[in-house]
Design a protein around this motif. Structure first.
Motif, PDB file in Angstrom:
ATOM      1  N   GLY A 282       0.856  -1.024   0.056  1.00  0.00           N
ATOM      2  CA  GLY A 282      -0.133  -0.096   0.098  1.00  0.00           C
ATOM      3  C   GLY A 282       0.905   1.315  -0.031  1.00  0.00           C
ATOM      4  N   ALA A 283       0.234   2.386  -0.141  1.00  0.00           N
ATOM      5  CA  ALA A 283       0.741   3.660  -0.317  1.00  0.00           C
ATOM      6  C   ALA A 283       1.421   4.280   0.990  1.00  0.00           C
ATOM      7  CB  ALA A 283      -0.268   4.661  -0.880  1.00  0.00           C
ATOM      8  N   ASP A 284       1.000   3.912   2.038  1.00  0.00           N
ATOM      9  CA  ASP A 284       1.577   4.174   3.256  1.00  0.00           C
ATOM     10  C   ASP A 284       2.839   3.482   3.472  1.00  0.00           C
ATOM     11  OD1 ASP A 284      -0.540   5.708   3.979  1.00  0.00           O
ATOM     12  OD2 ASP A 284      -1.532   4.487   5.473  1.00  0.00           O
ATOM     13  N   ALA A 285       3.043   2.092   3.306  1.00  0.00           N
ATOM     14  CA  ALA A 285       4.284   1.529   3.362  1.00  0.00           C
ATOM     15  C   ALA A 285       5.317   2.042   2.482  1.00  0.00           C
ATOM     16  CB  ALA A 285       4.132   0.099   3.204  1.00  0.00           C
ATOM     17  N   LEU A 286       4.824   2.352   1.259  1.00  0.00           N
ATOM     18  CA  LEU A 286       5.696   2.992   0.087  1.00  0.00           C
ATOM     19  C   LEU A 286       6.084   4.508   0.693  1.00  0.00           C
ATOM     20  CD1 LEU A 286       6.616   3.049  -2.822  1.00  0.00           C
ATOM     21  CD2 LEU A 286       4.701   4.167  -3.520  1.00  0.00           C
ATOM     22  N   ALA A 287       5.300   4.998   1.230  1.00  0.00           N
ATOM     23  CA  ALA A 287       5.510   6.356   1.768  1.00  0.00           C
ATOM     24  C   ALA A 287       6.777   6.330   2.869  1.00  0.00           C
ATOM     25  CB  ALA A 287       4.385   7.220   2.231  1.00  0.00           C
ATOM     26  N   ALA A 288       6.649   5.250   3.722  1.00  0.00           N
ATOM     27  CA  ALA A 288       7.387   5.052   4.723  1.00  0.00           C
ATOM     28  C   ALA A 288       9.026   4.640   4.464  1.00  0.00           C
ATOM     29  CB  ALA A 288       6.991   4.128   5.848  1.00  0.00           C
ATOM     30  N   VAL A 289       9.033   3.634   3.563  1.00  0.00           N
ATOM     31  CA  VAL A 289      10.186   3.110   2.920  1.00  0.00           C
ATOM     32  C   VAL A 289      10.728   4.530   2.211  1.00  0.00           C
ATOM     33  CG1 VAL A 289      11.225   1.737   0.987  1.00  0.00           C
ATOM     34  CG2 VAL A 289       9.780   0.862   2.663  1.00  0.00           C
ATOM     35  N   GLY A 290      10.007   5.093   1.431  1.00  0.00           N
ATOM     36  CA  GLY A 290      10.389   6.385   0.593  1.00  0.00           C
ATOM     37  C   GLY A 290      11.274   7.571   1.556  1.00  0.00           C
ATOM     38  N   SER A 291      10.572   7.639   2.849  1.00  0.00           N
ATOM     39  CA  SER A 291      11.108   8.701   3.720  1.00  0.00           C
ATOM     40  C   SER A 291      12.637   8.412   4.089  1.00  0.00           C
ATOM     41  CB  SER A 291      10.153   8.829   4.882  1.00  0.00           C
ATOM     42  OG  SER A 291      10.168   7.824   5.722  1.00  0.00           O
ATOM     43  N   THR A 292      13.107   7.134   3.907  1.00  0.00           N
ATOM     44  CA  THR A 292      14.420   6.771   4.459  1.00  0.00           C
ATOM     45  C   THR A 292      15.342   6.951   3.310  1.00  0.00           C
ATOM     46  OG1 THR A 292      14.122   4.328   3.780  1.00  0.00           O
ATOM     47  CG2 THR A 292      13.132   4.944   6.146  1.00  0.00           C
ATOM     48  N   GLY A 293      14.905   7.190   2.233  1.00  0.00           N
ATOM     49  CA  GLY A 293      15.753   6.968   0.945  1.00  0.00           C
ATOM     50  C   GLY A 293      16.986   8.080   1.138  1.00  0.00           C
ATOM     51  N   ASN A 294      16.626   9.188   1.338  1.00  0.00           N
ATOM     52  CA  ASN A 294      17.907  10.051   1.766  1.00  0.00           C
ATOM     53  C   ASN A 294      18.838   9.926   2.852  1.00  0.00           C
ATOM     54  OD1 ASN A 294      17.517  11.919  -0.519  1.00  0.00           O
ATOM     55  ND2 ASN A 294      15.757  12.565   0.366  1.00  0.00           N
ATOM     56  N   ILE A 295      18.196   9.208   3.914  1.00  0.00           N
ATOM     57  CA  ILE A 295      19.320   8.988   5.151  1.00  0.00           C
ATOM     58  C   ILE A 295      20.173   7.634   4.533  1.00  0.00           C
ATOM     59  CG2 ILE A 295      19.358   8.086   7.197  1.00  0.00           C
ATOM     60  CD1 ILE A 295      16.392   9.169   7.633  1.00  0.00           C
ATOM     61  N   ASN A 296      19.528   6.706   3.847  1.00  0.00           N
ATOM     62  CA  ASN A 296      20.364   5.502   3.321  1.00  0.00           C
ATOM     63  C   ASN A 296      21.326   6.151   2.479  1.00  0.00           C
ATOM     64  OD1 ASN A 296      19.691   2.992   4.290  1.00  0.00           O
ATOM     65  ND2 ASN A 296      17.758   2.770   3.298  1.00  0.00           N
TER      66      ASN A 296
ATOM     67  N   LEU B 200      17.805  23.846  -0.844  1.00  0.00           N
ATOM     68  CA  LEU B 200      16.922  24.507   0.112  1.00  0.00           C
ATOM     69  C   LEU B 200      16.338  25.618   0.227  1.00  0.00           C
ATOM     70  CD1 LEU B 200      19.719  23.414   2.984  1.00  0.00           C
ATOM     71  CD2 LEU B 200      17.517  22.172   2.068  1.00  0.00           C
ATOM     72  N   ALA B 201      17.133  26.605  -0.297  1.00  0.00           N
ATOM     73  CA  ALA B 201      16.507  28.042  -0.494  1.00  0.00           C
ATOM     74  C   ALA B 201      15.367  28.214  -1.431  1.00  0.00           C
ATOM     75  CB  ALA B 201      17.577  28.936  -1.222  1.00  0.00           C
TER      76      ALA B 201
ATOM     77  N   GLN C 274      30.567  16.212  -0.976  1.00  0.00           N
ATOM     78  CA  GLN C 274      29.809  16.829  -1.997  1.00  0.00           C
ATOM     79  C   GLN C 274      28.499  15.946  -2.406  1.00  0.00           C
ATOM     80  OE1 GLN C 274      29.863  15.278  -5.678  1.00  0.00           O
ATOM     81  NE2 GLN C 274      28.422  16.763  -6.552  1.00  0.00           N
ATOM     82  N   SER C 275      28.632  14.527  -2.442  1.00  0.00           N
ATOM     83  CA  SER C 275      27.399  13.757  -2.301  1.00  0.00           C
ATOM     84  C   SER C 275      26.670  13.869  -1.296  1.00  0.00           C
ATOM     85  CB  SER C 275      27.879  12.246  -2.560  1.00  0.00           C
ATOM     86  OG  SER C 275      28.772  12.113  -3.703  1.00  0.00           O
ATOM     87  N   CYS C 276      27.117  13.893  -0.036  1.00  0.00           N
ATOM     88  CA  CYS C 276      26.338  14.141   1.270  1.00  0.00           C
ATOM     89  C   CYS C 276      25.632  15.344   1.415  1.00  0.00           C
ATOM     90  CB  CYS C 276      27.228  13.755   2.441  1.00  0.00           C
ATOM     91  SG  CYS C 276      27.727  11.970   2.485  1.00  0.00           S
ATOM     92  N   MET C 277      26.262  16.468   0.747  1.00  0.00           N
ATOM     93  CA  MET C 277      25.789  17.744   0.927  1.00  0.00           C
ATOM     94  C   MET C 277      24.387  17.656   0.114  1.00  0.00           C
ATOM     95  SD  MET C 277      27.473  19.678   2.709  1.00  0.00           S
ATOM     96  CE  MET C 277      27.602  18.062   3.948  1.00  0.00           C
ATOM     97  N   ILE C 278      24.519  17.009  -1.231  1.00  0.00           N
ATOM     98  CA  ILE C 278      23.293  16.944  -1.993  1.00  0.00           C
ATOM     99  C   ILE C 278      22.204  16.077  -1.269  1.00  0.00           C
ATOM    100  CG2 ILE C 278      22.310  16.191  -4.335  1.00  0.00           C
ATOM    101  CD1 ILE C 278      25.163  16.673  -5.376  1.00  0.00           C
ATOM    102  N   THR C 279      22.747  14.912  -0.704  1.00  0.00           N
ATOM    103  CA  THR C 279      21.639  14.259  -0.005  1.00  0.00           C
ATOM    104  C   THR C 279      21.000  14.823   1.082  1.00  0.00           C
ATOM    105  OG1 THR C 279      22.927  12.307  -0.795  1.00  0.00           O
ATOM    106  CG2 THR C 279      21.263  11.927   0.939  1.00  0.00           C
ATOM    107  N   LEU C 280      21.980  15.534   1.922  1.00  0.00           N
ATOM    108  CA  LEU C 280      21.603  16.270   3.151  1.00  0.00           C
ATOM    109  C   LEU C 280      20.415  17.267   2.539  1.00  0.00           C
ATOM    110  CD1 LEU C 280      24.633  16.833   5.278  1.00  0.00           C
ATOM    111  CD2 LEU C 280      22.543  15.189   5.712  1.00  0.00           C
ATOM    112  N   GLY C 281      20.574  17.948   1.435  1.00  0.00           N
ATOM    113  CA  GLY C 281      19.660  18.866   1.032  1.00  0.00           C
ATOM    114  C   GLY C 281      18.382  18.217   0.757  1.00  0.00           C
ATOM    115  N   GLY C 282      18.563  16.835   0.187  1.00  0.00           N
ATOM    116  CA  GLY C 282      17.227  15.913  -0.417  1.00  0.00           C
ATOM    117  C   GLY C 282      16.559  15.836   0.993  1.00  0.00           C
ATOM    118  N   MET C 283      17.582  15.540   2.168  1.00  0.00           N
ATOM    119  CA  MET C 283      16.651  15.014   3.350  1.00  0.00           C
ATOM    120  C   MET C 283      15.604  16.200   3.906  1.00  0.00           C
ATOM    121  SD  MET C 283      19.849  12.958   5.425  1.00  0.00           S
ATOM    122  CE  MET C 283      18.897  13.068   6.998  1.00  0.00           C
ATOM    123  N   THR C 284      16.301  17.297   3.808  1.00  0.00           N
ATOM    124  CA  THR C 284      15.638  18.618   4.326  1.00  0.00           C
ATOM    125  C   THR C 284      14.387  18.617   3.427  1.00  0.00           C
ATOM    126  OG1 THR C 284      17.678  19.711   4.851  1.00  0.00           O
ATOM    127  CG2 THR C 284      15.697  21.175   4.741  1.00  0.00           C
ATOM    128  N   VAL C 285      14.438  18.729   1.983  1.00  0.00           N
ATOM    129  CA  VAL C 285      13.404  18.845   1.237  1.00  0.00           C
ATOM    130  C   VAL C 285      12.328  17.659   1.452  1.00  0.00           C
ATOM    131  CG1 VAL C 285      12.677  18.624  -1.058  1.00  0.00           C
ATOM    132  CG2 VAL C 285      14.758  19.978  -0.683  1.00  0.00           C
TER     133      VAL C 285
END
Length: 454
Positions: A53-67, A409-410, A255-266
């Motif tokens: 279901g969509a809830d499980a998809l949303a939960a897994v997706g929310s971990t993407g940038n941390i991973n 972020l801006a 550099q890779s992590c900066m982009i990902t951290l920006g993605g985490m904030t988004v």
């Protein structure tokens, strides 16, 4: 000759031949391998979204940038080390390369243990910080603790494949990704649909497939004898090599992590719009992770091409390669953008059920309309960045990453309150356009020509 024999003899000398032919012939196995790699995420997402279901998809997706942040810290270090390997290989300095790799794998193993411990311990606090809804938190924590706790497989694959690619072998990583993707599909179906393990099953399937890809690459390296015997590499620690590895690897990793951290904030901003937008964002990210691979593969091939030619100090050949690659990528990306735009709803229906998730599909279609036509910007940015990286001008990657993260972020922070989800959709291409400024300016300053290691 056996298949194993062909793989073991697949090194390519990128200092000879027509630049575009050499780059694209090297990039093709990279592209297919990267597509298999991204198939992990696509299969996980499709099965999770359709079966759980969509809830499980949303939960897994929310971990993407941390991973991604955890993986890219070590993967970025491997990419940076690949620059050194390519230049040593081009200059035929095999003894120095052997010693360097012993120190690199020692640092990699230590870093994997440290990041796994931190990832498991901080999973719940980070997800709360990202404003994941309370009813999705448990699934997100389960998924992330498994993938973060067992990230060694991903780290070893990235390290081994970086060594193989930098020495001219893009076929072995392709074979490894093909095998591990098939493994991932089988295990996904078994764990999720057969054993009813939920999101934990998706995480375990991915981890198992990553270890398989690592073992295949390490086995091929171990079997290779000439002109460089990887089996003779021993874990060690040389302070000079460690300093060199960190000097080249850390800027790329950060550099890779900066982009990902920006993605985490988004992602936090996305989460604030609720599960409909979270599911749409996750589905589009999975589609984008596939379609962007043309740009990623060709630009990574350009980095290896640049590294080997800088090892020979053939700067004119580097310039020729960049010009030819940019022209070809712009044409390819325009066609790709039109194809994504025309099939955006069909692509989204792979991950979301049109009967129950129509709102998420509608939002995702808007996002894909924006992303598709941003690929030309991505092609320009990545091509210049990878020439600079291959030349050894690695600090530019970190500066460009910080600049892109700040821009993302801006734009997201300024536009989302005014335009709603459209503000989030527009933030990505606008940040890519901002990220082009530094590498393009640096390339034409010609300072990168002085950064070669040898």
């Amino acid at each position: 000759m056996s298949i194993t024999g062909r793989i073991l003899r697949s090194n390519v000398d990128m200092t000879q031949g027509k630049p575009l032919t050499v780059i694209f012939s090297f990039a093709l196995p990279l592209l297919v391998g990267n597509l298999f790699n991204q198939l992990y995420n696509v299969v996980d997402t499709a099965i999770v979204g359709r079966a759980l279901g969509a809830d499980a998809l949303a939960a897994v997706g929310s971990t993407g940038n941390i991973n991604a942040c955890l993986f890219l810290l070590l993967g970025g270090l491997s990419t940076g080390v690949g620059v050194i390997v390519a230049q040593y290989w081009g200059a035929q300095r095999y003894e120095a390369l052997r010693r360097l790799l012993g120190t690199f794998f020692t640092l990699l193993l230590a870093g994997s243990v440290l990041l796994s411990v931190l990832g498991v311990a901080l999973t719940a606090p980070i997800l709360r910080l990202l404003q994941i809804p309370a009813d999705l938190l448990g699934m997100g924590v389960t998924y992330l603790r498994i993938t973060a706790g067992l990230l060694l497989g991903n780290a070893l694959y990235n390290a081994a494949s970086a060594v193989l690619r930098s020495t001219g072998d893009s076929r072995t990583p392709l074979a490894a990704m093909a095998a591990s993707s098939l493994c991932n599909i089988v295990l996904d179906l078994w764990f999720i649909l057969g054993l009813r393990m939920g999101v934990a099953g998706a995480a375990l399937a991915t981890v198992a497939a990553q270890f398989l890809s690592a073992l295949i690459c390490l086995w091929v390296l171990w079997r290779r004898k000439k002109p460089f015997a990887f089996a003779s590499v021993r874990l060690c620690f040389n302070s000079e090599d460690a300093a060199l590895i960190l000097r080249f690897g850390l800027p790329t990793a950060l550099q890779s992590c900066m982009i990902t951290l920006g993605g985490m904030t988004v992602q936090g901003i996305v989460n604030s719009f609720g599960s409909v937008t979270m599911a749409a964002y996750t589905a589009v990210q999975r589609i984008d992770s596939l379609t962007i691979q043309v740009v990623v593969s060709v630009s990574n091939a350009l980095a290896v091409y640049t590294g080997q030619n800088m090892g020979r100090r053939d700067i004119d050949r580097v310039r020729q390669g960049l010009r030819a690659t940019l022209k070809a990528l712009c044409v390819i990306c325009l066609g790709l953008a039109l194809a994504v735009f025309a099939s955006r709803r069909l692509l989204l229906s792979i991950f979301l059920d049109p009967a129950t998730d129509a709102a998420s599909i509608a939002q995702g279609a808007d996002f894909l309309s924006v992303m598709g036509f941003a690929y030309i910007i991505a092609a320009v940015m990545n091509s210049y960045l990878n020439v600079l990286r291959g030349a050894g001008d690695v600090n530019v990657s970190l500066i460009a990453g910080l600049f892109e993260m700040g821009a993302r972020l801006a734009f997201a922070g300024l536009l989302a309150p005014r335009l709603g989800v459209w503000g989030i959709w527009l933030a990505t291409p606008l940040s890519w356009a901002s990220g082009c400024i530094i590498p393009v300016a640096r390339y034409y300053s010609k300072e990168w020509m002085k950064k070669a290691l040898l």
